[in-house]
Design a protein around this motif. Sequence first.
Motif, PDB file in Angstrom:
ATOM      1  N   THR A  46       0.768  -1.257   0.130  1.00 58.33           N
ATOM      2  CA  THR A  46      -0.092  -0.274   0.208  1.00 58.33           C
ATOM      3  C   THR A  46       0.885   1.323   0.041  1.00 58.33           C
ATOM      4  O   THR A  46       0.312   2.346  -0.583  1.00 58.33           O
ATOM      5  CB  THR A  46      -0.991   0.175   1.285  1.00 58.33           C
ATOM      6  N   LEU A  63       6.285  -7.427  -2.328  1.00 54.21           N
ATOM      7  CA  LEU A  63       5.235  -8.610  -2.674  1.00 54.21           C
ATOM      8  C   LEU A  63       5.788  -9.428  -3.714  1.00 54.21           C
ATOM      9  O   LEU A  63       5.106 -10.191  -4.427  1.00 54.21           O
ATOM     10  CB  LEU A  63       3.939  -7.769  -3.371  1.00 54.21           C
TER      11      LEU A  63
ATOM     12  N   GLY B  28      -0.013 -16.158  -8.118  1.00 56.85           N
ATOM     13  CA  GLY B  28      -0.169 -15.479  -9.371  1.00 56.85           C
ATOM     14  C   GLY B  28       0.728 -14.420  -9.155  1.00 56.85           C
ATOM     15  O   GLY B  28       2.035 -14.635  -9.184  1.00 56.85           O
ATOM     16  N   GLY B  30       0.968 -12.260  -6.662  1.00 59.23           N
ATOM     17  CA  GLY B  30       1.537 -12.438  -5.359  1.00 59.23           C
ATOM     18  C   GLY B  30       1.090 -11.148  -4.523  1.00 59.23           C
ATOM     19  O   GLY B  30       1.055 -10.802  -3.401  1.00 59.23           O
ATOM     20  N   SER B  91      -7.931   0.347 -13.698  1.00 62.10           N
ATOM     21  CA  SER B  91      -8.628   0.915 -12.396  1.00 62.10           C
ATOM     22  C   SER B  91      -7.941   0.215 -11.324  1.00 62.10           C
ATOM     23  O   SER B  91      -8.240   0.581 -10.230  1.00 62.10           O
ATOM     24  CB  SER B  91      -9.985   0.809 -12.564  1.00 62.10           C
ATOM     25  N   VAL B  92      -7.342  -0.842 -11.525  1.00 66.24           N
ATOM     26  CA  VAL B  92      -6.797  -1.450 -10.276  1.00 66.24           C
ATOM     27  C   VAL B  92      -5.501  -0.994  -9.963  1.00 66.24           C
ATOM     28  O   VAL B  92      -4.610  -0.795 -10.704  1.00 66.24           O
ATOM     29  CB  VAL B  92      -6.506  -2.968 -10.837  1.00 66.24           C
ATOM     30  N   GLY B  93      -5.438  -0.448  -8.612  1.00 65.09           N
ATOM     31  CA  GLY B  93      -4.294  -0.054  -7.953  1.00 65.09           C
ATOM     32  C   GLY B  93      -3.464   1.008  -8.803  1.00 65.09           C
ATOM     33  O   GLY B  93      -3.819   1.828  -9.696  1.00 65.09           O
ATOM     34  N   MET B 100       1.780  -6.169 -11.538  1.00 65.46           N
ATOM     35  CA  MET B 100       2.130  -7.605 -10.591  1.00 65.46           C
ATOM     36  C   MET B 100       0.735  -8.172 -10.679  1.00 65.46           C
ATOM     37  O   MET B 100       0.658  -9.291 -10.814  1.00 65.46           O
ATOM     38  CB  MET B 100       2.395  -7.160  -9.450  1.00 65.46           C
ATOM     39  N   ALA B 101      -0.450  -7.576 -10.664  1.00 61.80           N
ATOM     40  CA  ALA B 101      -1.944  -8.137 -10.304  1.00 61.80           C
ATOM     41  C   ALA B 101      -2.229  -8.953 -11.748  1.00 61.80           C
ATOM     42  O   ALA B 101      -2.261  -8.364 -12.415  1.00 61.80           O
ATOM     43  CB  ALA B 101      -2.830  -7.137  -9.877  1.00 61.80           C
ATOM     44  N   THR B 102      -2.551  -9.985 -11.373  1.00 58.40           N
ATOM     45  CA  THR B 102      -2.793 -10.901 -12.425  1.00 58.40           C
ATOM     46  C   THR B 102      -4.401 -11.079 -12.655  1.00 58.40           C
ATOM     47  O   THR B 102      -5.345 -10.745 -11.838  1.00 58.40           O
ATOM     48  CB  THR B 102      -2.328 -12.501 -12.548  1.00 58.40           C
ATOM     49  N   ASN B 106      -7.259 -11.908  -9.432  1.00 58.45           N
ATOM     50  CA  ASN B 106      -8.596 -11.091  -9.307  1.00 58.45           C
ATOM     51  C   ASN B 106      -9.602 -11.797  -9.300  1.00 58.45           C
ATOM     52  O   ASN B 106     -10.571 -11.454  -8.758  1.00 58.45           O
ATOM     53  CB  ASN B 106      -8.637  -9.930 -10.782  1.00 58.45           C
ATOM     54  N   PHE B 108     -10.389 -14.267  -7.669  1.00 60.55           N
ATOM     55  CA  PHE B 108     -10.372 -14.547  -6.230  1.00 60.55           C
ATOM     56  C   PHE B 108     -10.578 -13.450  -5.261  1.00 60.55           C
ATOM     57  O   PHE B 108     -10.599 -13.683  -4.042  1.00 60.55           O
ATOM     58  CB  PHE B 108      -8.980 -15.329  -5.789  1.00 60.55           C
ATOM     59  N   TYR B 113     -12.187  -5.320  -3.626  1.00 61.35           N
ATOM     60  CA  TYR B 113     -11.528  -5.549  -4.836  1.00 61.35           C
ATOM     61  C   TYR B 113     -12.467  -6.465  -5.938  1.00 61.35           C
ATOM     62  O   TYR B 113     -13.389  -7.072  -5.448  1.00 61.35           O
ATOM     63  CB  TYR B 113     -10.248  -6.195  -4.510  1.00 61.35           C
ATOM     64  N   ARG B 154      -8.380 -24.850  -7.000  1.00 62.31           N
ATOM     65  CA  ARG B 154      -8.352 -25.192  -8.379  1.00 62.31           C
ATOM     66  C   ARG B 154      -7.228 -24.281  -8.909  1.00 62.31           C
ATOM     67  O   ARG B 154      -7.495 -23.291  -8.628  1.00 62.31           O
ATOM     68  CB  ARG B 154      -9.719 -25.245  -9.054  1.00 62.31           C
ATOM     69  N   LYS B 174     -16.049   3.602 -11.752  1.00 63.29           N
ATOM     70  CA  LYS B 174     -15.829   3.203 -10.528  1.00 63.29           C
ATOM     71  C   LYS B 174     -15.582   4.267  -9.633  1.00 63.29           C
ATOM     72  O   LYS B 174     -14.866   5.434  -9.926  1.00 63.29           O
ATOM     73  CB  LYS B 174     -14.350   2.457 -10.397  1.00 63.29           C
TER      74      LYS B 174
END
Lengths: 160, 273
Positions: A46, A63, B28, B30, B91-93, B100-102, B106, B108, B113, B154, B174
């Motif tokens: 964050t 991370l 993913g 992480g 729009s993510v972070g 990094m975000a996959t 997302n 899960f 979020y 899974r 958003k």
Amino acid sequence: MARKPIQFRLNGKDEAVFVEEGQNLLDALRRQVGDTSPKYGCGQGTCGACTVLVDGEPRLSCLMLAESAEGASIETTAGLAGAELHPLQRAFLDGFAAQCGYCTSGMLMSAKALLDRNPSPTREQVVDAISGNICRCTGYEPIIDAILDAAARGAGRRSA
Amino acid sequence: MSLQVRTFPQLGEAAQALAADRGARYLGGGTFVMRAINEGDVSITTIVRSTDPALQQIRSDGDRIHIGAGVTMSQVAASRDSDFLAAPAQSVGGPAVRNMATVGGNLFARSPYGDFTAALLALDATVHVVEGAGRRETPLEEFLRQGAQSEPRRVVAGVSVRRPHSRDAFRFRKLTRVKPAGASVIAIAAHLPNAGGRVQGARVAYVSMGPRPTRVQAVERALEGATLDESGIAGALAAATEGLDPPTDAIASYWYRREVAPAVLKRLLLGIQ
Ligand SMILES: Cc1cc2nc3c(=O)[nH]c(=O)nc-3n(C[C@H](O)[C@H](O)[C@H](O)COP(=O)(O)OP(=O)(O)OC[C@H]3O[C@@H](n4cnc5c(N)ncnc54)[C@H](O)[C@@H]3O)c2cc1C
Ligand code: FES
Ligand code: FES
């Protein structure tokens, strides 16, 4: 605990270290390599104080699994200055863009990623580039101004 | 703390390793998993990851596109094949999180979020789950329903999604407290195919109005055959929060989320930025 050997480039130099399984890259850089320029703020993704560039792209080193840095090229603030300060560092100094300085190294790396790719960003693009970096001191304006100032001084056009 | 990291070149092997070990967690990008490890979550004893190149692909197949589970939000936003998904991906972070975000991770995500997942839900995406040497295709809506009951055991190989009916048919809004990067008070994704000036086959999904991204069928029903103007959307606005029980968290309260939902929905439907 099991340790794994990894190799990567750090600020243009080859590094080979043993990392612990599950260790994050920030911790490995600070403890195994001894580069304390990326800072630990939250360990949660964050604050952005731990931002480093991995193959030119900003990542949160807290991370990132250290062993996934195998073969990558990593840049940290410790590698910014050559014989002289990097124009971003100069602009931060001149523009009083650091107070306590804790966010500064993350801010510099996010800004470098932007200018390397887009040498003359708009103010809005600068704001977006540092949107994952928290500063509790400056109120952001001096930082945004400093990045625009560095861009005007040609920070994005010099070779990395 | 003793943690083991197991890396598999094939996704099928990773799936087996995940299924066989209760303490295993798939990694993913992480942004959630490493956070849990940094916090000292001892329930994770093994990290399972895969270097399977299929995870990194974005490819077009007629009007469908397939996105590997390991593709990041930045990659989605940068690819021409997935240009219609750029707004939810962006729009993510902040930039580092997006690198990094996959897509797989997302799926899960829990409230507040899951912005990208809501977009996929509005576009009726299919999730490709690894099963033995093959893949099982599950509608995303059903995948989310199953996931709510158990922790992820899974492995997801990717998602596929049909291009929206037209550029204007897919919309995403958003509302955040912090700009430009912040978790949602509410986010809305909608696919509004248009036949002769009227909506036909609307799909609308919310983020932060329940534990996970959800479809809002009351709104979809109210939009069927409607025109996208003040009077045409009145029924949809009246149904905006029907049966919804949004969370109270650090971003917004239950009350505020319910108050603001119709206002954000109205902007989306009328095309106001
Ligand atoms: C500062 C910050 C800001 C954020 N802002 C947003 C935001 O605005 N909007 C938003 O939606 N999210 C946001 N997030 C949350 C998160 O980054 C994203 O939801 C992201 O897409 C999660 O993906 P990941 O690859 O990092 O997940 P991981 O941490 O790698 O995984 C998350 C979960 O998914 C499972 N998983 C991942 N990939 C697979 C797969 N292929 N198969 C099976 N299981 C899998 C993991 O086992 C784990 O349980 C934010 C996070 C941070 C730290
Ligand atoms: S220490 Fe990595 S984001 Fe705060
Ligand atoms: S200068 Fe203190 S946090 Fe930014």
